[in-house]
Design a protein around this motif. Structure first.
Motif, PDB file in Angstrom:
ATOM      1  N   ALA A 173       0.862  -1.173  -0.035  1.00  0.00           N
ATOM      2  CA  ALA A 173       0.062  -0.006  -0.040  1.00  0.00           C
ATOM      3  C   ALA A 173       0.954   1.197   0.031  1.00  0.00           C
ATOM      4  CB  ALA A 173      -0.933  -0.074   1.114  1.00  0.00           C
ATOM      5  N   GLY A 174       0.611   2.050  -0.963  1.00  0.00           N
ATOM      6  CA  GLY A 174       1.325   3.513  -0.847  1.00  0.00           C
ATOM      7  C   GLY A 174       2.394   3.687  -1.915  1.00  0.00           C
ATOM      8  N   ILE A 175       2.679   2.415  -2.518  1.00  0.00           N
ATOM      9  CA  ILE A 175       3.781   2.607  -3.511  1.00  0.00           C
ATOM     10  C   ILE A 175       3.292   3.023  -4.898  1.00  0.00           C
ATOM     11  CG2 ILE A 175       3.455   0.272  -4.471  1.00  0.00           C
ATOM     12  CD1 ILE A 175       6.578   0.208  -4.649  1.00  0.00           C
ATOM     13  N   TYR A 176       3.906   4.003  -5.512  1.00  0.00           N
ATOM     14  CA  TYR A 176       3.513   4.412  -6.895  1.00  0.00           C
ATOM     15  C   TYR A 176       3.623   3.220  -7.585  1.00  0.00           C
ATOM     16  CZ  TYR A 176       2.356   9.010  -5.426  1.00  0.00           C
ATOM     17  OH  TYR A 176       1.605  10.338  -4.833  1.00  0.00           O
ATOM     18  N   HIS A 177       2.961   3.081  -8.747  1.00  0.00           N
ATOM     19  CA  HIS A 177       3.157   1.883  -9.661  1.00  0.00           C
ATOM     20  C   HIS A 177       2.269   2.113 -10.716  1.00  0.00           C
ATOM     21  CE1 HIS A 177      -0.338   0.301  -7.472  1.00  0.00           C
ATOM     22  NE2 HIS A 177      -0.512  -0.333  -8.474  1.00  0.00           N
ATOM     23  N   ARG A 178       2.457   1.199 -12.030  1.00  0.00           N
ATOM     24  CA  ARG A 178       1.932   1.357 -13.079  1.00  0.00           C
ATOM     25  C   ARG A 178       1.866  -0.151 -13.674  1.00  0.00           C
ATOM     26  NH1 ARG A 178       5.102   5.414 -16.542  1.00  0.00           N
ATOM     27  NH2 ARG A 178       7.201   4.241 -16.952  1.00  0.00           N
ATOM     28  N   PHE A 179       0.918  -0.521 -14.319  1.00  0.00           N
ATOM     29  CA  PHE A 179       1.102  -1.973 -15.166  1.00  0.00           C
ATOM     30  C   PHE A 179       0.786  -1.764 -16.811  1.00  0.00           C
ATOM     31  CE2 PHE A 179      -0.593  -5.653 -16.916  1.00  0.00           C
ATOM     32  CZ  PHE A 179      -0.018  -6.660 -16.617  1.00  0.00           C
ATOM     33  N   THR A 180       1.688  -2.446 -17.360  1.00  0.00           N
ATOM     34  CA  THR A 180       1.374  -2.659 -18.918  1.00  0.00           C
ATOM     35  C   THR A 180       1.617  -4.013 -19.263  1.00  0.00           C
ATOM     36  OG1 THR A 180       1.633  -1.438 -20.978  1.00  0.00           O
ATOM     37  CG2 THR A 180       3.833  -1.922 -19.614  1.00  0.00           C
ATOM     38  N   LEU A 181       1.242  -4.150 -20.399  1.00  0.00           N
ATOM     39  CA  LEU A 181       1.233  -5.662 -21.203  1.00  0.00           C
ATOM     40  C   LEU A 181       2.515  -5.397 -22.033  1.00  0.00           C
ATOM     41  CD1 LEU A 181      -2.333  -6.205 -22.566  1.00  0.00           C
ATOM     42  CD2 LEU A 181      -1.248  -7.334 -20.493  1.00  0.00           C
ATOM     43  N   ASP A 182       2.993  -6.651 -22.181  1.00  0.00           N
ATOM     44  CA  ASP A 182       4.239  -6.654 -23.137  1.00  0.00           C
ATOM     45  C   ASP A 182       3.945  -6.872 -24.445  1.00  0.00           C
ATOM     46  OD1 ASP A 182       3.630  -9.404 -23.463  1.00  0.00           O
ATOM     47  OD2 ASP A 182       5.514  -9.986 -22.163  1.00  0.00           O
ATOM     48  N   GLU A 183       4.721  -7.301 -25.499  1.00  0.00           N
ATOM     49  CA  GLU A 183       4.149  -7.278 -26.983  1.00  0.00           C
ATOM     50  C   GLU A 183       3.251  -8.335 -27.170  1.00  0.00           C
ATOM     51  OE1 GLU A 183       7.900  -9.832 -26.151  1.00  0.00           O
ATOM     52  OE2 GLU A 183       7.746  -7.873 -25.789  1.00  0.00           O
ATOM     53  N   ASN A 184       2.977  -9.277 -26.100  1.00  0.00           N
ATOM     54  CA  ASN A 184       1.976 -10.273 -26.411  1.00  0.00           C
ATOM     55  C   ASN A 184       0.636  -9.630 -26.181  1.00  0.00           C
ATOM     56  OD1 ASN A 184       3.964 -12.528 -27.060  1.00  0.00           O
ATOM     57  ND2 ASN A 184       4.500 -12.470 -24.948  1.00  0.00           N
ATOM     58  N   ASN A 185       0.438  -8.873 -25.739  1.00  0.00           N
ATOM     59  CA  ASN A 185      -0.937  -7.991 -25.187  1.00  0.00           C
ATOM     60  C   ASN A 185      -1.844  -9.095 -24.731  1.00  0.00           C
ATOM     61  OD1 ASN A 185      -0.157  -5.577 -26.418  1.00  0.00           O
ATOM     62  ND2 ASN A 185      -0.289  -6.283 -28.410  1.00  0.00           N
ATOM     63  N   TYR A 186      -1.252  -9.860 -23.577  1.00  0.00           N
ATOM     64  CA  TYR A 186      -2.233 -10.652 -22.927  1.00  0.00           C
ATOM     65  C   TYR A 186      -1.545 -11.176 -21.505  1.00  0.00           C
ATOM     66  CZ  TYR A 186      -3.922 -15.517 -21.612  1.00  0.00           C
ATOM     67  OH  TYR A 186      -4.511 -16.542 -21.013  1.00  0.00           O
ATOM     68  N   VAL A 187      -2.406 -11.133 -20.704  1.00  0.00           N
ATOM     69  CA  VAL A 187      -2.119 -11.610 -19.278  1.00  0.00           C
ATOM     70  C   VAL A 187      -3.395 -12.181 -18.667  1.00  0.00           C
ATOM     71  CG1 VAL A 187      -2.212  -9.529 -17.919  1.00  0.00           C
ATOM     72  CG2 VAL A 187      -0.438 -11.261 -17.235  1.00  0.00           C
ATOM     73  N   LYS A 188      -3.214 -13.380 -17.881  1.00  0.00           N
ATOM     74  CA  LYS A 188      -4.114 -13.831 -17.095  1.00  0.00           C
ATOM     75  C   LYS A 188      -3.707 -14.034 -15.753  1.00  0.00           C
ATOM     76  CE  LYS A 188      -7.096 -18.222 -16.589  1.00  0.00           C
ATOM     77  NZ  LYS A 188      -7.247 -19.463 -17.058  1.00  0.00           N
ATOM     78  N   ALA A 189      -4.671 -13.145 -14.764  1.00  0.00           N
ATOM     79  CA  ALA A 189      -3.798 -13.031 -13.486  1.00  0.00           C
ATOM     80  C   ALA A 189      -4.960 -13.307 -12.381  1.00  0.00           C
ATOM     81  CB  ALA A 189      -3.171 -11.322 -13.246  1.00  0.00           C
ATOM     82  N   MET A 190      -4.349 -13.674 -11.197  1.00  0.00           N
ATOM     83  CA  MET A 190      -5.299 -13.817  -9.998  1.00  0.00           C
ATOM     84  C   MET A 190      -5.234 -12.682  -9.279  1.00  0.00           C
ATOM     85  SD  MET A 190      -5.119 -16.710  -7.158  1.00  0.00           S
ATOM     86  CE  MET A 190      -5.731 -18.096  -8.112  1.00  0.00           C
ATOM     87  N   ARG A 191      -6.215 -11.957  -8.798  1.00  0.00           N
ATOM     88  CA  ARG A 191      -6.223 -10.925  -7.932  1.00  0.00           C
ATOM     89  C   ARG A 191      -6.409 -11.188  -6.613  1.00  0.00           C
ATOM     90  NH1 ARG A 191      -9.516  -6.680 -11.682  1.00  0.00           N
ATOM     91  NH2 ARG A 191     -11.041  -8.387 -11.590  1.00  0.00           N
ATOM     92  N   LEU A 192      -5.765 -11.074  -5.575  1.00  0.00           N
ATOM     93  CA  LEU A 192      -6.004 -11.477  -4.037  1.00  0.00           C
ATOM     94  C   LEU A 192      -6.048 -10.301  -3.385  1.00  0.00           C
ATOM     95  CD1 LEU A 192      -3.351 -13.963  -4.508  1.00  0.00           C
ATOM     96  CD2 LEU A 192      -5.705 -14.709  -3.823  1.00  0.00           C
ATOM     97  N   PHE A 193      -7.133 -10.482  -2.245  1.00  0.00           N
ATOM     98  CA  PHE A 193      -7.080  -9.267  -1.377  1.00  0.00           C
ATOM     99  C   PHE A 193      -7.287  -9.934   0.064  1.00  0.00           C
ATOM    100  CE2 PHE A 193      -8.535  -7.029  -5.248  1.00  0.00           C
ATOM    101  CZ  PHE A 193      -7.908  -5.795  -5.007  1.00  0.00           C
ATOM    102  N   VAL A 194      -7.210  -9.164   1.117  1.00  0.00           N
ATOM    103  CA  VAL A 194      -7.433  -9.139   2.575  1.00  0.00           C
ATOM    104  C   VAL A 194      -8.754  -8.807   2.548  1.00  0.00           C
ATOM    105  CG1 VAL A 194      -6.991  -8.763   5.076  1.00  0.00           C
ATOM    106  CG2 VAL A 194      -4.911  -9.318   3.271  1.00  0.00           C
ATOM    107  N   GLY A 195      -9.874  -9.412   2.682  1.00  0.00           N
ATOM    108  CA  GLY A 195     -11.188  -8.945   2.747  1.00  0.00           C
ATOM    109  C   GLY A 195     -11.640  -8.677   1.392  1.00  0.00           C
ATOM    110  N   GLU A 196     -12.791  -7.788   1.581  1.00  0.00           N
ATOM    111  CA  GLU A 196     -13.460  -7.315   0.257  1.00  0.00           C
ATOM    112  C   GLU A 196     -12.434  -6.579  -0.781  1.00  0.00           C
ATOM    113  OE1 GLU A 196     -16.620  -7.730  -1.229  1.00  0.00           O
ATOM    114  OE2 GLU A 196     -16.541  -9.410   0.374  1.00  0.00           O
ATOM    115  N   PRO A 197     -12.586  -6.702  -1.805  1.00  0.00           N
ATOM    116  CA  PRO A 197     -11.566  -5.855  -2.515  1.00  0.00           C
ATOM    117  C   PRO A 197     -11.958  -4.416  -2.854  1.00  0.00           C
ATOM    118  CG  PRO A 197     -13.130  -7.183  -4.014  1.00  0.00           C
ATOM    119  CD  PRO A 197     -13.352  -7.481  -2.619  1.00  0.00           C
TER     120      PRO A 197
END
Length: 146
Positions: A95-119
């Motif tokens: 929490a609190g870290i500046y970040h960003r996300f982008t795909l690479d040249e494959n333009n595809y990712v499947k990811a699990m998103r995990l949270f403590v409690g409700e997202p």
């Protein structure tokens, strides 16, 4: 800074190590998202949002089940560090870290998103330095630098 693990993405549904991590870290909520133009509604808009520099008030945990992409995070000198993510990688962005996300040249990712409690999906675009989560992260970073 961010923490990175390598897991067995082919067996995520039965992986005892993933189960152990979820229990130890209290990751009680999970879903799977596929980021691809044919799978994600409002794909172009979402990709732009993901790439906008931001922070969250909770940890961001992502486990790459297939595909690949990049998380960019800021170091202690506010310079970008690019983290390549591929199948099997799990990352925890504090929490609190500046970040960003982008795909690479494959333009595809499947990811699990995990949270403590409700997202909580709310991104706070930079500047967002007045949030307690940001101040706490900066304290942690300063302590690690000593």
């Amino acid at each position: 800074m961010a923490g990175l693990l390598k897991l067995d993405a082919d067996n995520y549904e039965t992986d005892p190590y993933l189960k152990e991590i979820r229990q130890a870290e209290n990751y009680s909520w999970m879903d799977i998202v596929t980021i691809h133009k044919d799978k994600l509604p409002n794909y172009e808009e979402k990709i732009k949002t993901f790439y906008e520099e931001h922070l969250h008030l909770d940890d961001e945990i992502r486990y790459i089940l297939d595909g690949s992409g990049y998380f960019d995070v800021r170091d202690k000198d506010d310079k970008w560090i690019r983290i390549s993510m591929e199948k099997g990688d799990m990352i925890t962005l504090p929490a609190g870290i500046y970040h960003r996300f982008t795909l690479d040249e494959n333009n595809y990712v499947k990811a699990m998103r995990l949270f403590v409690g409700e997202p909580v999906w709310t991104p706070y675009n930079r500047p967002a330095d007045d949030f307690p989560a940001r101040k706490q992260y900066l304290k942690l970073l300063a302590a690690e630098a000593q």
